[in-house]
Design an enzyme around this catalytic site. Sequence first.
Site, mmCIF file in Angstrom:
data_model
loop_
_atom_site.group_PDB
_atom_site.id
_atom_site.type_symbol
_atom_site.label_atom_id
_atom_site.label_comp_id
_atom_site.label_asym_id
_atom_site.label_seq_id
_atom_site.Cartn_x
_atom_site.Cartn_y
_atom_site.Cartn_z
ATOM 1 C CD GLU A 122 34.029 -12.699 -20.251
ATOM 2 O OE1 GLU A 122 33.022 -11.817 -20.082
ATOM 3 O OE2 GLU A 122 34.464 -13.378 -19.032
ATOM 4 C CG MET A 256 30.815 -9.063 -23.286
ATOM 5 S SD MET A 256 31.438 -10.192 -22.254
ATOM 6 C CE MET A 256 32.669 -9.262 -21.418
ATOM 7 C CD GLU A 257 31.112 -9.239 -18.196
ATOM 8 O OE1 GLU A 257 30.210 -9.808 -18.743
ATOM 9 O OE2 GLU A 257 32.013 -9.762 -17.583
ATOM 10 C CG ASN A 258 31.575 -5.365 -23.860
ATOM 11 O OD1 ASN A 258 32.323 -6.245 -23.799
ATOM 12 N ND2 ASN A 258 30.360 -5.530 -24.732
ATOM 13 C CG HIS A 290 24.628 -11.808 -15.034
ATOM 14 N ND1 HIS A 290 25.075 -12.936 -14.113
ATOM 15 C CD2 HIS A 290 25.813 -11.804 -15.950
ATOM 16 C CE1 HIS A 290 26.040 -13.247 -14.451
ATOM 17 N NE2 HIS A 290 26.519 -12.623 -15.402
ATOM 18 C CD GLU A 291 25.714 -9.839 -18.915
ATOM 19 O OE1 GLU A 291 27.100 -9.328 -18.883
ATOM 20 O OE2 GLU A 291 25.350 -10.978 -18.949
HETATM 21 N N1 ARG Z 1 30.889 -12.363 -19.179
HETATM 22 C C1 ARG Z 1 29.540 -12.647 -19.720
HETATM 23 C C2 ARG Z 1 28.497 -13.044 -18.964
HETATM 24 O O1 ARG Z 1 28.483 -14.001 -18.320
HETATM 25 C C3 ARG Z 1 29.837 -13.934 -21.002
HETATM 26 C C4 ARG Z 1 30.675 -13.806 -21.900
HETATM 27 C C5 ARG Z 1 31.173 -15.160 -22.414
HETATM 28 N N2 ARG Z 1 31.590 -15.164 -23.573
HETATM 29 C C6 ARG Z 1 32.400 -16.036 -24.147
HETATM 30 N N3 ARG Z 1 32.591 -15.795 -25.515
HETATM 31 N N4 ARG Z 1 33.056 -17.019 -23.768
HETATM 32 O O2 ARG Z 1 27.904 -12.238 -18.687
HETATM 33 ZN ZN ZN Z 2 28.551 -12.733 -16.127
#
Ligand code: ARG
Ligand code: ZN
Length: 849
Positions: A122, A256-258, A290-291
């Site tokens: 992401e 990161m929520e992969n 959150h994740e």
């Molecule tokens: N989706 C992630 C979170 O908020 C954040 C990742 C953002 N990464 C980035 N390279 N902009 O949990």
């Molecule tokens: Zn997030």
Amino acid sequence: MQAEAPQTIYLKDYTPFGWHVESVHLTFRLAPHSTRVLSKIRFAPNPDAPAQTFFLHGEMLKLIAAKIDGAPVTPDVTDEGLTVAVPSGAFLWEAEVEIDPKGNTALEGLYMSNGMYCTQCEAEGFRKITYYPDRPDVMSTFTVRIEGDEKVKLSNGNPQAEGDGFAEWHDPWPKPAYLFALVAGDLVNHPGAFTTMSGKDVELNIWVRPGDEDKCAFGMEALKKSMKWDEEVYGREYDLDIFNIVAVDDFNMGAMENKGLNVFNSSCVLASPETSTDANFERVEAIIAHEYFHNWTGNRITCRDWFQLCLKEGLTVFRDSQFTSDMRSAPVKRISDVIDLRGRQFPEDQGPLSHPVRPESFQEINNFYTATVYEKGAEVIGMLKRLVGDEAYAKALDLYFDRHDGQACTIEDWLKVFEDATGRDLSQFKRWYSQAGTPRVSVSESFADGTYSLTFRQETTPTPGQPEKAPQVIPLAVGLLNPNGDEVLPTTLLEFNQSEQTFNFNGFAAKPVPSLLRGFSAPVVLDRDAGREEQAFLLAHDTDTFTRWDAGRQLARETLVDMILTGATPDMAYIDGLEAVLRDETLDPAYRALMMGTPSQSELAQVLADRGHVPDPDAIWQAAETLAQVKAERWTDLLPRLAAEAEVTGTYSPDAEQSARRALGAAVLSLQTRLDGGAAAEAQFARADNMTLQLSALSNLIRAGRDEAALKAFEDQWRGDRLVMDKWFGLQIAATTPEKVVPRTEALTAHPAFDWKNPNRFRAVMGAMMTHHAGFHSADGAGYRLLADWLIRLDDVNPQTTARMCQAFQTWRRYDAGRQETIRTELERIRSKQKLSRDVDEMVSRILG
Ligand code: ARG
Ligand code: ZN
């Protein structure tokens, strides 16, 4: 300087991709400098899309071979991707590319951290792994084979096969490429298990480097609590057989929520009493939640395009704050969130980087992972819930999950479920997503014949690209107290939706006192010029924990502003009113600790600027010092009493009850140090058996200038622990006096352990400098120059982290002409750097305006 002008992407230009991706098969042959990625991707025409050339994103890839339906093809390749002629029907695309994970210092795509392979895709990192339509509205199932000698090889979904030198994973849930992840290395796991509400057993793991096993237990408990909470509160169940979390030392963001394989900055998952503070524990718990919550709000329902980022982030931040409120103290969580919002989001929203919660254009999407998208995005959802009520909110969310599961959605989809669930027209509410800036609400009142009237006016100043603002619907939670301090109107929600609007309340014998914006019911600046008596009254009597705290905060602000502008002495009515609150042992110690805080120096600078004064950072520093000194001297009786209350007996636990006491203890120690020169802090440092106490002691020793031995001892004790050493680096800058900030920062950048390519270490040092208001803004400009030097250096290595730290300069127009000139010069110097990244170019250009 950039070779070409960077391209701007617009929301209005959205068009769907011309093909569906039916399946993705990836094979990774891992090698540090020459990993091969083989892809087999089935494409089928998308009948709903306009005709277009077949284009796949791809950056920093060496194309070895490509085939369509088994026949070799030669695509046209540029720096950004490839185009190639494709059949009119469905077809199989195959490609082999080579990438260099070890050479990848930007930490986006596949990279290496301490010998382990990991990914961050992401927002647009997957295109650095292979050629692909790297956009969130293209969703597919992924099957992944990893070949290599590493002991542990992980990807998304469920494990499917494993053998000598390989592992295969299959993710049955269609997902966009930004949720792809791969991890491989000699890792060890802290295992766990969870049985879902329908009775499915899920295997849980936290994977870490050998040596970190003892820092996983808390994270594992947090994960189980999150899984349970999401079932109970949102009815959301986990949907794979396994859930893995991996800790990585080099990471640009928090986590990161992969899908099924969350990757965490190690600072956001590892925790132990000896090495982590209470605040660290709370943060770990919140980020794990959150994740995990993203599995539904983000993964099962994702974003159509990156303009919709707040669809998943605002909602998920809102959900994690609900979780923390349920696990800990709701009032303390609310106040902490407001402090954070005012400290980070308000300056963003009131300066050159201001943008709507749903932006309409960007050059580099990584620059829009902001406090506005995340935290204001969450506030917007809080307002929506307040306006429709808890029941309707639950109904709308059920509808959202029902209707949109498996889809890539927009804010329009989100608002539509609320409209359908409630019958309410949300077209005015939608302005919260499209208008940037913090609305300012002013208030006047009148009282006649038993009727009390409140008249509100709202105004939002112009923001970049938005000269005119239309009125927004602002939910104002208000209560009224009679002059004895009894509540005569319990919390009532007013829908304030015009430029100016009056609300009447009848049947009062005497003019009541208003308690406004209870619970911080909307992210606005409330301008209420009612005098200190009313604030002192609310500080003493308000039944709403937020507005009561905020009354104290406003009193602190007003006395500090007076002290700065006129050299006045501190307002004793404030100090004595606060003392009465602090003496009330029925109040949560954490709440009282928050009461002892004052607005940050940067916030004071903004208040002064808003009132037409040029803020002087040294004068602000001095006023804050004087106020603290006067409190300490006035409270010689009170401090020992509070210190006794703050004592914790028994074994350490990071729970709300114990953390509350330690928070109060830390607030007391900082005043105590002003009286004893650091004697109490030294004693605490010597006996501390947890990081919370050790760090608050060290912080006060630094502040008192009595830190040489303690810093040395701390370094000797912790030199083997990267995360603790980050604290050591940061604190000696953050806690010191202004004149030492720049020299210390400079000295620390020469320390052998200053590994500036590690984002945590870089942020520990530079982040501490830039948030020390008086130190960073030292009149000779040394802070500005030092930061610019390092940003220029880091940009070649890691544009994303560099761009983020440019925020230090976003408030530059507040200051005097001399400082503005120096900052402008430094920003221009950054902008004229050779090979400036797109990330930093965009940030600097926006800041310069
Ligand atoms: N989706 C992630 C979170 O908020 C954040 C990742 C953002 N990464 C980035 N390279 N902009 O949990
Ligand atoms: Zn997030």
